[in-house]
Design a protein around this motif. Structure first.
Motif, PDB file in Angstrom:
ATOM      1  N   UNK A 161     -50.262  49.575  30.698  1.00 46.25           N
ATOM      2  CA  UNK A 161     -49.782  50.493  29.670  1.00 46.25           C
ATOM      3  C   UNK A 161     -50.428  51.852  29.905  1.00 46.25           C
ATOM      4  N   UNK A 162     -49.643  52.915  29.935  1.00 44.97           N
ATOM      5  CA  UNK A 162     -50.229  54.253  30.145  1.00 44.97           C
ATOM      6  C   UNK A 162     -50.615  54.868  28.802  1.00 44.97           C
ATOM      7  N   UNK A 163     -51.070  56.123  28.839  1.00 46.22           N
ATOM      8  CA  UNK A 163     -51.621  56.728  27.621  1.00 46.22           C
ATOM      9  C   UNK A 163     -50.571  57.091  26.583  1.00 46.22           C
ATOM     10  N   UNK A 164     -49.292  57.026  26.971  1.00 42.74           N
ATOM     11  CA  UNK A 164     -48.248  57.311  25.982  1.00 42.74           C
ATOM     12  C   UNK A 164     -47.738  56.025  25.334  1.00 42.74           C
ATOM     13  N   UNK A 165     -48.219  54.861  25.817  1.00 44.27           N
ATOM     14  CA  UNK A 165     -47.730  53.601  25.261  1.00 44.27           C
ATOM     15  C   UNK A 165     -46.566  53.017  26.036  1.00 44.27           C
TER      16      UNK A 165
ATOM     17  N   UNK B 234     -59.916  55.124  31.068  1.00 48.84           N
ATOM     18  CA  UNK B 234     -59.895  56.568  30.840  1.00 48.84           C
ATOM     19  C   UNK B 234     -61.074  57.239  31.527  1.00 48.84           C
TER      20      UNK B 234
ATOM     21  N   UNK C 215     -58.039  49.010  25.835  1.00 52.49           N
ATOM     22  CA  UNK C 215     -56.978  48.924  24.817  1.00 52.49           C
ATOM     23  C   UNK C 215     -55.683  49.581  25.315  1.00 52.49           C
ATOM     24  N   UNK C 216     -54.576  49.154  24.745  1.00 55.27           N
ATOM     25  CA  UNK C 216     -53.301  49.786  25.063  1.00 55.27           C
ATOM     26  C   UNK C 216     -53.026  50.878  24.025  1.00 55.27           C
ATOM     27  N   UNK C 217     -52.079  51.746  24.347  1.00 60.39           N
ATOM     28  CA  UNK C 217     -51.634  52.761  23.390  1.00 60.39           C
ATOM     29  C   UNK C 217     -50.337  52.274  22.759  1.00 60.39           C
ATOM     30  N   UNK C 218     -50.212  52.472  21.441  1.00 64.09           N
ATOM     31  CA  UNK C 218     -49.011  52.017  20.745  1.00 64.09           C
ATOM     32  C   UNK C 218     -48.486  53.125  19.840  1.00 64.09           C
TER      33      UNK C 218
ATOM     34  N   UNK D 287     -53.202  45.338  29.982  1.00 61.93           N
ATOM     35  CA  UNK D 287     -54.287  46.230  29.589  1.00 61.93           C
ATOM     36  C   UNK D 287     -53.831  47.676  29.631  1.00 61.93           C
ATOM     37  N   UNK D 288     -54.647  48.522  29.004  1.00 63.79           N
ATOM     38  CA  UNK D 288     -54.436  49.956  29.152  1.00 63.79           C
ATOM     39  C   UNK D 288     -55.025  50.433  30.474  1.00 63.79           C
ATOM     40  N   UNK D 289     -54.873  51.727  30.708  1.00 68.66           N
ATOM     41  CA  UNK D 289     -55.482  52.332  31.882  1.00 68.66           C
ATOM     42  C   UNK D 289     -56.875  52.794  31.508  1.00 68.66           C
TER      43      UNK D 289
ATOM     44  N   UNK E 157     -54.574  53.363  19.368  1.00 68.22           N
ATOM     45  CA  UNK E 157     -54.894  52.370  20.386  1.00 68.22           C
ATOM     46  C   UNK E 157     -54.973  50.995  19.737  1.00 68.22           C
TER      47      UNK E 157
END
Lengths: 408, 408
Positions: free
Chosen positions: A351-355, A408, B327-330, A404-406, B396
């Protein structure tokens, strides 16, 4: 052996398999043994929670419209220590979070809004609202309310909730009993020396691990004998003791088709080939209530066949919801080369930072290369078409591990 | 008891906890027992895969630049049945998928490109490329190659890959030994009648389920005695036999602080309060190598404390990677009301048709309402701020269960 049957799409195959699944009976298990099991019937709350009106703050239990200038503290109420005291006008009871509101009281004034002088309190504000800082009976859960739907895989929250309502055991579906056999004259167990032309038996270990993680009971795992009559006899025994029998190997055109021959003798063949890659040769056979899956010998093909089709059958047998989780949509991070069948490419989804979910595959997708599934958290579903899929195009993916997220 | 310590953010708390974790020793387990265990050392391939050049199609093994107009079929090569035959100009050997290429041959011509006349074949095309339809030695995995990194939770693909390379057992981290105790005079086991002011002991069942799913070994689970000396004695025994001791209850200001008092006597208190909701009262204490977590008595607070902090410690102890999944972004699907501390709201996260993750919370977020965690696949992290978060804003989330797509 003739192969005249049409190749089925994965969706057609799932429909056929699910049409032959029968629900397993349920059994009652204690809460300490319930984690990971599938709830067989909906759970309803047998009592209210909280069972009594409870303080949500540390403070003093009072009558909200008591006009007395100060109140005498006539007792203390702690969680688990109920005193036989009644709050009347001009009195208050010291109370801690979670403790039952004493008779007569209808509000709790927090410690910080109160001045304590000897054994009296003075409330340092204008108004006390009725029900203030009190959790009424049934505020969290009403008696009779649906608390956990049937088909839920029980985790800590569901088990804790059941315990909090006095439920000591729950009805869950029996675990599916599964037998696993690998076939192939060329197979040698890991730890044994390899002879010329021999390879390791890896599918048996892989499938047992997959079944353990799926919550099935592996009742037997072994190698199939090299002779169609003995193999048929073994399968007959396994069918009698199993809800599901899974074989690997012996279903390709070029292989010695012992399994195909044995399965044909034993039951009704519903599926032989799939319009997918990996996993084109794929047998689905029923004998009475028992489901037989003849997976390919190629390990990636066997893994995909298990995770897409056998898992769906196991979920349906135990009533798990959803039976087939809806795939997610992902954005391609690089070009993907389609094949001439629906491909299930092993992929990493993040998942990137924009969701937004992005996907890349795990490199060479040879169906013999199990390394392509190591670290993969998804199968990317790649329909056939003439030109490559471009970065930024969207495809669907089946998640097999968490996303998972990326960093940061 | 004094509470002068500053409230720590969840990130500060994680840093403190991880700084006190020591890695558990490793042990060797057979592949049949390896599912779900954490690999303690990287796995390297002890042999090439495939171990011999293998046909990838059913066909005939030939010499690619043989100019003979037809070739005599001098033998057959099946998987597992190696014949002592050498292909020379003017000859070919029938071969099936996965079988070793016979000596002399350097390509496989598929069945469908060949005409068989008596015991001779004629190749019906212009050119045969060297290596065509042959998987060379080590094509999938080279000897010495890293195949599974340390810290991987072993699943079917990793176990199958190890087996395929002749690895019969793997080094994994010992499972953490954990003791669980609930405290509180008001607690009654499910199945027992409730007296006045009593509530069910739900945290013990919840935490045992959570530990089972986390792959820990629950060495003891019980109720703490009601007396600080006996409680201290029990904790001392538990510390001696456990890597981690988890208590619930007895850490709020208003509760009888038996646990706080006992923990203070036994070891070094590193954390007492967190700037988060739920879960503000939270004790982290060390006694030698043993970690003690004093979770709140409120079930939602205990669950969040376990899943965010205890889980991170368990992962770090076993070397699991990542220790803290990113964490992911939502995108918020509805307005979210922030509080005055960082809130971990129980939420449902799903993926829409464009590949974007959306979130909604599970309704009332009272920390006594365990129903808010049933069916939740995520914790939505809601930082404090003056105005509500609007639909379409991004936050997040920590995923605790898989994400699905939307049904179509």
């Amino acid at each position: 052996m003739q192969r005249t049957s049409r190749m089925l799409t994965p969706q057609e195959a799932l429909d056929i398999i699910l049409a032959h699944v029968q629900r397993l009976p349920s059994e009652e298990v204690g809460l300490m043994d319930a984690a990971g099991r599938v709830l067989a019937e909906p759970l309803y709350a047998p009592e209210d929670h909280p069972p009594f009106p409870a303080a949500t703050m540390d403070g003093y239990a009072v009558i909200h419209d008591d006009t007395s200038p100060w109140r005498e503290v006539i007792g203390e109420q702690f969680a688990g220590h109920v005193t036989d005291v009644t709050v009347t006008p001009g009195t208050a009871v010291r109370i801690t979070t979670g403790a039952p509101l004493p008779a007569g009281a209808d509000a709790v004034v927090p410690v910080e809004d109160v001045e304590l002088v000897d054994d009296h309190i003075v409330i340092r504000r204008e108004e006390v609202r009725p029900g203030e800082n009190v959790r009424p009976v049934g505020a969290d859960v009403h008696r009779g309310e649906l608390i956990v739907p049937a088909g839920t895989v029980l985790g800590p929250a569901e088990i804790g909730l059941a315990a909090s309502l006095g439920i000591a055991s729950v009805p869950v579906s029996r675990r599916p009993r599964v037998s696993v056999l690998s076939t192939g004259d060329e197979l040698v167990d890991p730890g044994q020396p390899l002879g010329p032309g021999q390879i390791r038996d890896s599918n048996r270990f892989m499938l047992v691990a997959a079944l353990q993680q799926a919550g099935a009971e592996v009742v037997w795992a072994g190698r199939g004998p090299d002779d169609v009559e003995r193999l048929t006899e073994l399968l007959r025994e396994r069918i009698a003791e199993s809800d599901v029998v899974i074989s690997s190997g012996g279903v390709s055109v070029g292989e010695r088709d012992l399994i195909s021959a044995a399965l044909r003798t034993l039951g009704t063949v519903h599926i032989e080939r799939l319009f997918m890659k990996p996993g084109k040769p794929f047998h689905f056979v029923t004998v009475g209530r028992t489901l037989l899956f003849g997976l390919p010998g190629n390990p990636v093909s066997a893994l995909v066949g298990f995770e897409i089709f056998v898992m769906a059958a196991l979920r349906a047998m135990t009533g798990q919801q959803p039976v087939i989780p809806e795939p997610v949509t992902v954005v391609l991070a690089h070009p993907i080369e389609p094949g001439d069948r629906i491909e299930y490419q092993r992929a990493i989804v993040w998942c990137d930072e924009t969701g937004t979910l992005f996907a890349r595959n795990t490199g060479p997708q040879s169906s013999a290369r199990l390394l392509s599934a190591v670290g993969a958290n998804a199968y990317l579903i790649v329909p056939p078409r003439a030109e490559p899929y471009r970065p930024g195009e969207r495809l669907r993916a089946i998640l097999r591990r968490p996303v998972h997220g990326q960093a940061r």
